[in-house]
Design an enzyme around this catalytic site. Structure first.
Site, PDB file in Angstrom:
ATOM      1  N   GLY A 281     -28.207 -31.098  -0.672  1.00  0.00           N
ATOM      2  CA  GLY A 281     -26.309 -30.765  -1.519  1.00  0.00           C
ATOM      3  C   GLY A 281     -26.092 -31.855  -2.100  1.00  0.00           C
ATOM      4  O   GLY A 281     -26.597 -32.266  -2.971  1.00  0.00           O
TER       5      GLY A 281
ATOM      6  N   VAL B  37     -21.419 -35.058   1.749  1.00  0.00           N
ATOM      7  CA  VAL B  37     -21.980 -34.492   2.817  1.00  0.00           C
ATOM      8  C   VAL B  37     -23.222 -34.947   3.236  1.00  0.00           C
ATOM      9  O   VAL B  37     -23.887 -35.524   4.217  1.00  0.00           O
ATOM     10  CB  VAL B  37     -21.888 -32.790   2.653  1.00  0.00           C
ATOM     11  CG1 VAL B  37     -23.253 -31.921   4.129  1.00  0.00           C
ATOM     12  CG2 VAL B  37     -20.936 -32.080   2.469  1.00  0.00           C
TER      13      VAL B  37
ATOM     14  N   GLU C  38     -31.901 -34.329  -1.544  1.00  0.00           N
ATOM     15  CA  GLU C  38     -32.082 -33.600  -2.395  1.00  0.00           C
ATOM     16  C   GLU C  38     -30.371 -33.872  -2.970  1.00  0.00           C
ATOM     17  O   GLU C  38     -29.946 -32.456  -2.757  1.00  0.00           O
ATOM     18  CB  GLU C  38     -32.780 -32.873  -2.838  1.00  0.00           C
ATOM     19  CG  GLU C  38     -34.053 -32.640  -2.341  1.00  0.00           C
ATOM     20  CD  GLU C  38     -35.245 -33.250  -3.588  1.00  0.00           C
ATOM     21  OE1 GLU C  38     -34.470 -33.009  -4.349  1.00  0.00           O
ATOM     22  OE2 GLU C  38     -36.017 -33.690  -2.869  1.00  0.00           O
TER      23      GLU C  38
ATOM     24  N   CYS D 131     -28.408 -28.335 -10.289  1.00  0.00           N
ATOM     25  CA  CYS D 131     -28.229 -29.775  -9.899  1.00  0.00           C
ATOM     26  C   CYS D 131     -29.022 -30.610 -11.463  1.00  0.00           C
ATOM     27  O   CYS D 131     -28.927 -31.677 -11.341  1.00  0.00           O
ATOM     28  CB  CYS D 131     -28.660 -29.843  -8.365  1.00  0.00           C
ATOM     29  SG  CYS D 131     -30.491 -29.200  -8.744  1.00  0.00           S
TER      30      CYS D 131
HETATM   31  P1  NAD Z   1     -22.411 -28.781   0.340  1.00  0.00           P
HETATM   32  O1  NAD Z   1     -23.140 -30.515   0.960  1.00  0.00           O
HETATM   33  O2  NAD Z   1     -21.909 -28.718   0.396  1.00  0.00           O
HETATM   34  O3  NAD Z   1     -23.878 -27.924   1.124  1.00  0.00           O
HETATM   35  C1  NAD Z   1     -24.888 -27.874   1.387  1.00  0.00           C
HETATM   36  C2  NAD Z   1     -24.901 -27.667   2.697  1.00  0.00           C
HETATM   37  O4  NAD Z   1     -24.425 -28.522   3.571  1.00  0.00           O
HETATM   38  C3  NAD Z   1     -25.022 -26.242   3.658  1.00  0.00           C
HETATM   39  O5  NAD Z   1     -25.778 -25.073   4.275  1.00  0.00           O
HETATM   40  C4  NAD Z   1     -23.397 -26.342   4.029  1.00  0.00           C
HETATM   41  O6  NAD Z   1     -23.274 -25.496   5.229  1.00  0.00           O
HETATM   42  C5  NAD Z   1     -23.742 -28.007   4.896  1.00  0.00           C
HETATM   43  N1  NAD Z   1     -23.206 -28.576   4.622  1.00  0.00           N
HETATM   44  C6  NAD Z   1     -21.300 -28.083   4.442  1.00  0.00           C
HETATM   45  N2  NAD Z   1     -20.776 -29.027   4.730  1.00  0.00           N
HETATM   46  C7  NAD Z   1     -21.359 -30.196   5.897  1.00  0.00           C
HETATM   47  C8  NAD Z   1     -20.925 -30.720   7.050  1.00  0.00           C
HETATM   48  N3  NAD Z   1     -19.064 -31.753   6.230  1.00  0.00           N
HETATM   49  N4  NAD Z   1     -21.401 -31.670   7.969  1.00  0.00           N
HETATM   50  C9  NAD Z   1     -22.837 -30.818   7.873  1.00  0.00           C
HETATM   51  N5  NAD Z   1     -22.848 -30.124   7.089  1.00  0.00           N
HETATM   52  C10 NAD Z   1     -22.197 -29.654   5.723  1.00  0.00           C
HETATM   53  O7  NAD Z   1     -23.026 -28.757  -1.277  1.00  0.00           O
HETATM   54  P2  NAD Z   1     -23.142 -27.944  -2.371  1.00  0.00           P
HETATM   55  O8  NAD Z   1     -21.549 -27.475  -2.346  1.00  0.00           O
HETATM   56  O9  NAD Z   1     -23.968 -26.018  -1.180  1.00  0.00           O
HETATM   57  O10 NAD Z   1     -24.222 -27.852  -3.028  1.00  0.00           O
HETATM   58  C11 NAD Z   1     -23.702 -28.960  -4.699  1.00  0.00           C
HETATM   59  C12 NAD Z   1     -24.462 -30.267  -4.153  1.00  0.00           C
HETATM   60  O11 NAD Z   1     -25.800 -30.221  -4.276  1.00  0.00           O
HETATM   61  C13 NAD Z   1     -24.307 -30.161  -6.354  1.00  0.00           C
HETATM   62  O12 NAD Z   1     -23.695 -31.581  -6.593  1.00  0.00           O
HETATM   63  C14 NAD Z   1     -25.658 -30.712  -6.289  1.00  0.00           C
HETATM   64  O13 NAD Z   1     -26.331 -30.905  -7.056  1.00  0.00           O
HETATM   65  C15 NAD Z   1     -26.637 -30.508  -5.425  1.00  0.00           C
HETATM   66  N6  NAD Z   1     -27.987 -29.902  -5.069  1.00  0.00           N
HETATM   67  C16 NAD Z   1     -29.202 -30.427  -5.100  1.00  0.00           C
HETATM   68  C17 NAD Z   1     -30.301 -29.718  -5.487  1.00  0.00           C
HETATM   69  C18 NAD Z   1     -31.490 -30.784  -5.494  1.00  0.00           C
HETATM   70  O14 NAD Z   1     -32.109 -30.248  -5.836  1.00  0.00           O
HETATM   71  N7  NAD Z   1     -31.470 -32.386  -5.346  1.00  0.00           N
HETATM   72  C19 NAD Z   1     -29.971 -28.864  -5.568  1.00  0.00           C
HETATM   73  C20 NAD Z   1     -29.230 -27.767  -5.301  1.00  0.00           C
HETATM   74  C21 NAD Z   1     -28.281 -28.387  -5.294  1.00  0.00           C
END
Ligand code: NAD
Length: 473
Positions: free
Chosen positions: A188, A192, A210, A244
């Site tokens: 994510g 976060v 990741e 990503c």
């Molecule tokens: P996000 O961080 O908003 O959410 C990811 C997960 O975290 C979700 O399951 C969500 O429920 C949980 N979450 C959200 N807020 C939280 C909190 N305060 N405490 C605990 N858990 C929480 O990310 P997103 O918007 O879903 O994803 C986008 C980001 O992820 C982009 O920056 C992208 O580059 C990155 N990403 C990285 C990869 C990789 O493999 N490196 C792959 C996909 C996405």
């Protein structure tokens, strides 16, 4: 405090029973996961379409088949991954058996993001199962249809004692994180990730992150402009730019930009037609929030939109958009774009481009387009990034043999293929000794003597020339 939710307690009891350790159990669960994906392909495609308007073609390539390929790779290689690695030995331990044994970590937590909501949950789960762990999986609540489908299918196919799906948003995830896990695998955003680390610190739980960032695409020297445009457009606008590893921005000279722009125009039209909004191959922005975020960045940009720029909020649509005259401090360079907007920045030399990249956080992926191998090798040598690919984007991550992960702010740790198995394993250092050669052991016991020290230094030396450099000879 050591909170244990009923779900985590159930999984912990199963782990302690040792049921997940035998190779046959791991193999069976991996095969069942394979059936889950194969039997339910249409339901998966429907859910991905509902969540992201993901075209079937993209969903199969980047979600369904990626997971299937990872599963076949894990099933085929499981036995060899589980074998101990025997290590080279010094004279002092010649009679001992010294090896690295992989052991499961315990109960692990996998938290996924919404942009590849199936693959980002199931690929790490493959590593966790292969390594013999129990796992709680927490799909993103944002991709609600895929979340629901995973919650319905996983208990039907996998052992309910060993694997569980927990649904919910930030608050539910925070509550889940109060449990003690043996590893947390988080995909994510960087924001976060900081709260995940804080929660993990309470139990000293190791974490894989990741994350994302701004992945540059540096075009320099001689290039096949048309091929470059096609590969760039495909990698950038796949999943409506919400990858990503999508090229976030282009760096090139003014001359390259001027020859690239007509090629980009022609490519966009041939890929998505004159009205991309009606093209079924063009995805949509995940949510209103992300649509508004992207449109605000575009409004604040001082760059000039030369291709695309159209949008419609009700449809969560943003046309594939190319922006030129973008400066380093522009709004479009403030954060990872994660959408179908491609800024082009200009640099006039190889060194200037490399300096630009190195001034920023280390990206998840770095792409270099050039027909000159010296250019590719120089950028490879002088920069750092999670992954590197020349003359294409994204595709490097489909190979289970390559580790996938970031470096620095783009992430910690790796997965895919054997790398996922290793992430979810403890590499236990093992030395099996007998009772022989106590006469040699005497050398290390007090009272300490100089001549014994010389002998010991010789027998424990890693140098190949140990025999000839013996101080006592
Ligand atoms: P996000 O961080 O908003 O959410 C990811 C997960 O975290 C979700 O399951 C969500 O429920 C949980 N979450 C959200 N807020 C939280 C909190 N305060 N405490 C605990 N858990 C929480 O990310 P997103 O918007 O879903 O994803 C986008 C980001 O992820 C982009 O920056 C992208 O580059 C990155 N990403 C990285 C990869 C990789 O493999 N490196 C792959 C996909 C996405």
């Amino acid at each position: 405090m050591d909170t244990q939710s009923p779900v985590v307690s159930r999984l912990r009891s199963a782990f302690r029973s040792g049921v997940t350790v035998p190779e046959q159990f791991r193999r069976t669960q991996l095969s069942k996961l394979l059936s889950l994906v194969k039997d339910n392909e249409q339901l998966i495609l429907d859910a991905l379409h509902k969540d992201l308007a993901k075209p079937k073609f993209e969903a199969i390539l980047s979600e369904v088949d990626m997971v299937i390929n990872e599963l076949h790779h894990a099933i085929d290689n499981l036995r060899s991954w589980m074998r101990p690695d025997y290590v080279s030995k010094s004279m002092a331990v010649k009679l001992d058996t010294c090896f690295v044994r992989r052991q499961p970590l315990g109960v692990v937590l996998i938290i996924g993001a919404w942009n590849y909501p199936l693959q980002l949950i199931l690929s790490p789960l493959i590593g966790a199962i292969a390594a013999g762990n129990c796992a709680v999986i927490k799909p993103s609540e944002v991709s609600a249809a895929t979340e629901r489908l995973l919650a319905e299918l996983v208990p039907k196919y996998l052992s309910q004692d060993c694997y569980a799906v927990v649904c919910g948003g930030a608050e539910d995830t925070k509550a889940l994180l109060e449990n003690r896990f043996d590893h947390i695998f988080y995909t994510g955003s960087q924001v976060v990730a900081r709260s995940i680390l804080q929660a993990a610190a309470v139990h000293l739980t190791p974490v894989t992150l990741e994350l994302g960032g701004k992945c540059p695409c540096f075009i320099y020297g001689r290039v096949n402009t048309m091929a470059a445009a096609r590969r760039l457009v495909w990698a950038k606008f796949f999943n409506a730019g919400q990858s990503c590893v999508a090229p976030d921005y282009v760096l090139c000279s003014k001359a390259t930009r001027d020859t690239l722009l007509p090629a980009l125009r022609e490519t966009l039209e041939s890929f998505y037609g004159k009205e991309p909004q009606t093209c079924p191959d063009m995805g949509r922005i995940m949510s209103d929030r992300h649509w508004t975020r992207l449109m605000k960045l575009l409004e604040r940009s001082r760059g000039k939109v030369v291709l695309g720029g159209e949008s419609q909020q009700e449809d969560k649509y943003i046309a594939p958009t190319v922006v030129v005259d973008v400066e380093e401090g522009d709004a479009l360079m403030e954060e990872e774009l994660f959408g179908p907007i491609l800024p082009i920045l200009t640099v006039e030399s190889l060194e200037e481009g490399i300096d630009f990249i190195n001034r920023k956080e280390k990206p998840l992926a770095l792409y270099v387009f050039s027909e000159e191998s010296s250019v590719v090798n120089t950028v490879l040598e002088k920069t750092s990034s999670g992954g590197f690919c020349s003359n294409d984007g994204i595709v490097y991550m489909t190979l289970p043999g390559l580790p996938f992960g970031g470096v620095g702010a783009s992430g910690w740790g790796h997965y895919h293929g054997r790398w996922g198995f290793e992430t979810f394993s403890h590499q236990r250092a093992c030395m099996l000794r007998g009772w022989a050669l106590e006469r040699i052991n005497v050398l290390r016991y007090p009272p300490y003597r100089e001549d014994n020290l010389s002998w010991l230094r010789w027998t424990t030396s890693a140098k190949k020339t140990a025999w000839s450099s013996c101080a006592l000879m």
